[in-house]
Design an enzyme around this catalytic site. Sequence first.
Site, short mmCIF file in Angstrom:
data_model
loop_
_atom_site.label_atom_id
_atom_site.label_comp_id
_atom_site.label_asym_id
_atom_site.label_seq_id
_atom_site.Cartn_x
_atom_site.Cartn_y
_atom_site.Cartn_z
N ASN A 351 0.85 -1.19 0.00
CA ASN A 351 0.00 0.00 0.00
C ASN A 351 0.88 1.24 0.00
OD1 ASN A 351 -2.60 1.57 0.60
ND2 ASN A 351 -1.24 2.22 2.24
N GLU A 352 0.80 2.01 -1.06
CA GLU A 352 1.57 3.26 -1.15
C GLU A 352 3.03 3.03 -0.79
OE1 GLU A 352 -0.30 6.59 0.73
OE2 GLU A 352 -2.16 6.32 -0.40
O1 AHR Z 1 -7.37 6.76 3.24
C1 AHR Z 1 -6.53 7.34 4.17
C2 AHR Z 1 -5.07 7.06 3.87
O2 AHR Z 1 -4.72 7.64 2.66
C3 AHR Z 1 -4.69 5.62 3.68
O3 AHR Z 1 -4.39 5.00 4.88
C4 AHR Z 1 -3.47 5.68 2.83
O4 AHR Z 1 -3.33 4.54 2.02
C5 AHR Z 1 -3.63 6.96 2.08
O5 AHR Z 1 -2.52 7.75 2.18
#
Ligand code: AHR
Length: 620
Positions: A351-352
């Site tokens: 994730n990211e």
């Molecule tokens: O949706 C909030 C946050 O935004 C999530 O945790 C992250 O993946 C993104 O930066």
Amino acid sequence: TLTIDPTAKGASIDDTMYGVFFEDINRAADGGLYAELVQNRSFEYSTADNAAYTPFTGWAPTGGALDVVNDDGRLNERNRNYLRVGLPAGLINAGYNSGINVEKGKRYDFSVWARTDQAAGTPLEVGLTDPAGKELGQELKLRVRGDGWTRYTGVLTARESSTTGRLLVTGGGTGTLRLDEVSLFPKDTFKGRPNGLRKDLAEKIAALEPGFVRFPGGCLVNTGSHYGYDESSNWERKRSYQWKDTIGPVEQRATNANFWGYNQSYGLGYYEYFQFSEDIGAMPLPVVPALVTGCGQNRATDDPALLQRHIQDTLDLIEFANGPVDSTWGRKRAAMGHPRPFNLTHLGVGNEENLADAFFERFTQFRAAIEAKHPDITIISNSGPDDTGANFDRLWQLNREAGVDMVDEHYYNSPNWFLENNNRYDSYDRNGPEVFLGEYASQDNRFYNALSEAAFMTGLERNADVVKLASYAPLLSNEDYVQWRPDMIWFNNHASWGSASYEVQKLFMTNVGDHVVPSTASGTPWSPSPITGAIALSSWATSVAYDDVKVTSADGRELFADDFSGDAGNWTGNGYGRWGVQDGAYVQSDATATNPIVTAGDPSWSDFTFSVKATKLSGS
Ligand code: AHR
């Protein structure tokens, strides 16, 4: 003029195209979707996690000697703390928000793990009260017997309604009583499931008819190790999200200090996510960490053994979801009540995680291991936290070159960005990876934001041959514990309400077409010209509080308005950079006094009216 050819067929649209993204942020799980009414039920809150916490957070003594203890007498290895009670003594729990919400005539399941050193047993009384101690229902009388941990249960019926209820637990007699995992659930959970979900919130999500549920995060999944704790420890908190911590009997699950600054119980865990997805007819879509922390931390693990363990955990997760009942992890699923597979078909890895090359190296190892055993699973890679930029480009390049199935994109932008980027996917490579737009939102919860999202979604749909999945984010926010806004559904301890964006998502999700009908438009129905400068606070004094800021176009349209009534915190924390909010009631310009309230590129007109209420606080 719109030209539509009803006989022509554009891209086909999958039933799963629009889904939801659940992350435990803004207390979306404990104190939210997870129906548990007791806060800090196993006394695991810790000051080390959050300066505002102690093991007694959520609890108050009513008398007697109470200690939270972490010793060999514990309930089990993962549930470290328990309450030692020198009798007679009692304590109350205040739940979340203003208290425990109870409704007249409704029944509540109480349970507790307990042991006593008294041979004849120890009486334990449990009741619901208001903050002043007035009873809201008849007391439940239990008797704890024996010095081994045993679960005691009973049902409480509310005789009155209250949004400020308290759970009162009182031990009588003498000696020492030990308590842990003190729990209260409404009987009336979503679909009546034990350890279930809060009905109004689950129903609001179900009403969207989502095609998929992405879970459990977000930054929540791939962070934690930065706190410096031992990732290999079996029970230690503050580690990255590990699905195995979240299954099995709730009293044996770990708790964790999550990325968003609070303790999470994992009572809402992977089994419950799969079950909920099935209950609402949505495809489950879990995301596992690839051990390259994004979310502002940008660290990659260099521990091959740790990486291998996470890869094996991911294979075990697939077995937990899909394996036969005689497999190691399929058996655990069956033991929890679901012998049939959950039909996992898609899985996100990372994730990211935007250290592009470091991520891709680790992702490749996950991918190879998963493909070798489960060639039918669609493995979703990531493209970092931005809609553009060097890391984004590099990640896309790596994903494309390796022929990855699908790439997860995230972006939170201004409404104008969404209006101006309707054609974003028109030019995406039809032979490259497909797109999962896993997180997006226009940065506020106003009607105009929802409108801009709707406009943008027509562009997603037009490109349904390449954009296969899309989910607005975040899904839920408890109004008293906000880390991030905007959000799709808001709630407190007794009510919930959808934002304008919720209504837009619902319109799209409940009206998914079979295929796109191609259309063209000529002319410009509405074309705001962007302003070139910014209205800045440069001449505003810091010793003045501001309220009711409004910017109105010459023809009377509202361009910007904020009465700040609902703002509980400082928006700058979310990167919106607009205001500091004091007492939730009015605003002060920040120290530099230069934040623009309408930035270049926002829709505007050359003539506008600016109005504001101001209060002199001190000084000149
Ligand atoms: O949706 C909030 C946050 O935004 C999530 O945790 C992250 O993946 C993104 O930066």
